[in-house]
Design a protein around this motif. Structure first.
Motif, PDB file in Angstrom:
ATOM      1  N   LYS A   1      -7.749  -1.184 -19.831  1.00 22.88           N
ATOM      2  CA  LYS A   1      -6.992  -2.088 -20.678  1.00 22.88           C
ATOM      3  C   LYS A   1      -5.909  -2.796 -19.864  1.00 22.88           C
ATOM      4  CE  LYS A   1      -7.656   0.603 -24.918  1.00 22.88           C
ATOM      5  NZ  LYS A   1      -6.974   1.376 -25.997  1.00 22.88           N
ATOM      6  N   LYS A   2      -5.549  -2.166 -18.734  1.00 22.71           N
ATOM      7  CA  LYS A   2      -4.487  -2.728 -17.908  1.00 22.71           C
ATOM      8  C   LYS A   2      -4.791  -2.482 -16.435  1.00 22.71           C
ATOM      9  CE  LYS A   2       0.566  -2.640 -17.350  1.00 22.71           C
ATOM     10  NZ  LYS A   2       1.827  -2.008 -17.835  1.00 22.71           N
ATOM     11  N   LEU A   3      -4.519  -3.493 -15.612  1.00 30.90           N
ATOM     12  CA  LEU A   3      -4.708  -3.399 -14.162  1.00 30.90           C
ATOM     13  C   LEU A   3      -3.435  -3.890 -13.481  1.00 30.90           C
ATOM     14  CD1 LEU A   3      -6.475  -3.064 -11.572  1.00 30.90           C
ATOM     15  CD2 LEU A   3      -7.226  -5.423 -11.928  1.00 30.90           C
ATOM     16  N   VAL A   4      -2.893  -3.074 -12.577  1.00 28.21           N
ATOM     17  CA  VAL A   4      -1.658  -3.428 -11.873  1.00 28.21           C
ATOM     18  C   VAL A   4      -1.906  -3.362 -10.374  1.00 28.21           C
ATOM     19  CG1 VAL A   4       0.773  -2.881 -11.481  1.00 28.21           C
ATOM     20  CG2 VAL A   4      -0.253  -2.456 -13.728  1.00 28.21           C
ATOM     21  N   ILE A   5      -1.577  -4.440  -9.670  1.00 30.26           N
ATOM     22  CA  ILE A   5      -1.658  -4.444  -8.206  1.00 30.26           C
ATOM     23  C   ILE A   5      -0.252  -4.632  -7.649  1.00 30.26           C
ATOM     24  CG2 ILE A   5      -2.502  -5.632  -6.156  1.00 30.26           C
ATOM     25  CD1 ILE A   5      -5.035  -6.238  -7.521  1.00 30.26           C
ATOM     26  N   THR A   6       0.125  -3.748  -6.737  1.00 26.43           N
ATOM     27  CA  THR A   6       1.441  -3.806  -6.104  1.00 26.43           C
ATOM     28  C   THR A   6       1.271  -4.061  -4.614  1.00 26.43           C
ATOM     29  OG1 THR A   6       2.318  -2.220  -7.710  1.00 26.43           O
ATOM     30  CG2 THR A   6       3.619  -2.598  -5.721  1.00 26.43           C
ATOM     31  N   LEU A   7       1.945  -5.070  -4.106  1.00 30.62           N
ATOM     32  CA  LEU A   7       1.919  -5.403  -2.677  1.00 30.62           C
ATOM     33  C   LEU A   7       3.247  -5.004  -2.057  1.00 30.62           C
ATOM     34  CD1 LEU A   7       0.646  -6.808  -0.184  1.00 30.62           C
ATOM     35  CD2 LEU A   7       1.626  -8.955  -1.032  1.00 30.62           C
ATOM     36  N   ILE A   8       3.186  -4.162  -1.023  1.00 27.59           N
ATOM     37  CA  ILE A   8       4.386  -3.688  -0.327  1.00 27.59           C
ATOM     38  C   ILE A   8       4.294  -4.134   1.128  1.00 27.59           C
ATOM     39  CG2 ILE A   8       5.751  -1.673   0.321  1.00 27.59           C
ATOM     40  CD1 ILE A   8       4.299  -0.198  -2.015  1.00 27.59           C
ATOM     41  N   GLN A   9       5.281  -4.894   1.580  1.00 26.71           N
ATOM     42  CA  GLN A   9       5.290  -5.379   2.960  1.00 26.71           C
ATOM     43  C   GLN A   9       6.667  -5.191   3.580  1.00 26.71           C
ATOM     44  OE1 GLN A   9       3.479  -9.417   2.209  1.00 26.71           O
ATOM     45  NE2 GLN A   9       2.338  -8.922   4.055  1.00 26.71           N
ATOM     46  N   ASN A  10       6.676  -4.606   4.776  1.00 28.72           N
ATOM     47  CA  ASN A  10       7.897  -4.505   5.571  1.00 28.72           C
ATOM     48  C   ASN A  10       7.492  -4.327   7.032  1.00 28.72           C
ATOM     49  OD1 ASN A  10       7.611  -1.592   6.170  1.00 28.72           O
ATOM     50  ND2 ASN A  10       8.025  -1.327   3.979  1.00 28.72           N
ATOM     51  N   PRO A  11       8.437  -4.335   7.963  1.00 32.88           N
ATOM     52  CA  PRO A  11       8.067  -4.239   9.384  1.00 32.88           C
ATOM     53  C   PRO A  11       7.351  -2.947   9.757  1.00 32.88           C
ATOM     54  CG  PRO A  11      10.286  -5.105   9.154  1.00 32.88           C
ATOM     55  CD  PRO A  11       9.854  -4.654   7.791  1.00 32.88           C
ATOM     56  N   GLN A  12       7.452  -1.912   8.914  1.00 35.34           N
ATOM     57  CA  GLN A  12       6.832  -0.632   9.243  1.00 35.34           C
ATOM     58  C   GLN A  12       5.396  -0.505   8.728  1.00 35.34           C
ATOM     59  OE1 GLN A  12      10.233  -0.665   8.074  1.00 35.34           O
ATOM     60  NE2 GLN A  12      10.600  -0.703  10.287  1.00 35.34           N
ATOM     61  N   LEU A  13       5.114  -1.089   7.572  1.00 32.29           N
ATOM     62  CA  LEU A  13       3.775  -0.933   7.008  1.00 32.29           C
ATOM     63  C   LEU A  13       3.446  -2.042   6.020  1.00 32.29           C
ATOM     64  CD1 LEU A  13       4.020   0.135   3.820  1.00 32.29           C
ATOM     65  CD2 LEU A  13       4.627   2.258   4.924  1.00 32.29           C
ATOM     66  N   LEU A  14       2.170  -2.112   5.705  1.00 35.25           N
ATOM     67  CA  LEU A  14       1.674  -2.964   4.635  1.00 35.25           C
ATOM     68  C   LEU A  14       0.876  -2.057   3.711  1.00 35.25           C
ATOM     69  CD1 LEU A  14      -0.018  -6.413   4.834  1.00 35.25           C
ATOM     70  CD2 LEU A  14      -1.147  -4.565   3.627  1.00 35.25           C
ATOM     71  N   ALA A  15       1.123  -2.171   2.416  1.00 38.43           N
ATOM     72  CA  ALA A  15       0.413  -1.330   1.461  1.00 38.43           C
ATOM     73  C   ALA A  15       0.006  -2.146   0.246  1.00 38.43           C
ATOM     74  CB  ALA A  15       1.279  -0.147   1.038  1.00 38.43           C
ATOM     75  N   VAL A  16      -1.162  -1.831  -0.278  1.00 34.59           N
ATOM     76  CA  VAL A  16      -1.649  -2.441  -1.514  1.00 34.59           C
ATOM     77  C   VAL A  16      -2.052  -1.312  -2.455  1.00 34.59           C
ATOM     78  CG1 VAL A  16      -3.334  -3.969  -2.591  1.00 34.59           C
ATOM     79  CG2 VAL A  16      -2.502  -4.480  -0.288  1.00 34.59           C
TER      80      VAL A  16
END
Length: 254
Positions: free
Chosen positions: A184-199
């Motif tokens: 019913k719900k989909l959430v995508i979070t993008l995290i970016q900084n000099p140490q890592l990238l995360a999705v």
């Protein structure tokens, strides 16, 4: 003086043997070092070959996905627009002429959009945030489920080859949501900084048994691809309680 001759001989012989042992040790160390160099070179070549194979497969799959998308759009969208345009222009009513022109302009716009999709240069030109929003907009157009996008940190430049693999992995994760999750719900979070990238890709769908899923080739392929670019993937899921996928790429920012 004659009595000391055996002692001198023993000393000379011992020195000669010691020199042979030292020489043999040095030669052995050189051979071992050379062997390690060859093994390291072979290992690096194997890693590079695996990386190149991963990139090639990602490009091929994105092309196939793009062609599939274009085919659907031609049939379901542009085909219907052209049929509607034909019916409109065949009408004898004057007001239908203007409506027909508007439909023709819409068809031209849709065709231009598809032509851009066929050119995979968009992969290099687009950043991850724009790509994720683009994929989510497709789901919104289908009224698939409630969509949310969250972002943490400032956008950073990502190596093009790694970004290509990430794009394909994200697409595959979203395909799994569409095919299996029923959320019913989909959430995508993008995290970016000099140490890592995360999705992070999280849904509230049906979930699944991760122990059984770990034996499948799909999961293995995703893990292998993330490992190839120096990243990792973790999946948390429970039947009836949804799924959380975390794609992590440490020190990936170029």
């Amino acid at each position: 003086m004659v009595q000391d001759t055996p002692s001198v001989f023993v000393i000379i012989l011992s020195g000669f043997i010691l020199m042979l042992l030292m020489g043999s040790f040095i030669i052995l160390m050189v051979l071992l070092h050379r062997k390690r160099q060859i093994e390291n070179k072979q290992r690096l070549e194997a890693l590079q070959a695996e990386f190149d194979k991963t990139i090639l497969n990602a490009e091929k799959e994105i092309q196939e996905e793009t062609l599939s998308h274009v085919g659907r759009e031609l049939h379901d969208n542009i085909g219907q627009l052209l049929s509607l345009t034909k019916l409109t222009l065949n009408s004898s009513k004057p007001e239908k002429i203007q409506e027909g022109r508007q439909l023709v302009n819409q068809v031209i716009k849709e065709v231009r959009t598809l032509s851009k999709d066929l050119n995979l240069d968009w992969v290099n030109a687009i950043d991850l945030e724009a790509f994720i929003k683009r994929e989510l907009s497709k789901l919104e157009d289908l009224n698939f489920c409630q969509i949310e996008f969250e972002k943490t940190g400032q956008a950073e430049e990502v190596d093009q080859s790694k970004k290509l693999v990430l794009i394909r992995v994200i697409q595959e994760c979203l395909n799994n949501v569409i095919k299996h999750a029923q959320p019913k719900k989909l959430v995508i979070t993008l995290i970016q900084n000099p140490q890592l990238l995360a999705v992070h890709i999280e849904d509230d769908g049906v979930g699944f048994d991760t122990q059984k899923a770990s034996n499948g080739s799909g999961m293995y392929n995703l893990q292998k691809r993330m490992q190839t670019i120096g990243g990792s993937i973790s999946i948390t899921s429970e039947l009836g309680k949804g799924t959380l996928v975390k794609l992590i790429l440490p020190n990936s920012i170029a």
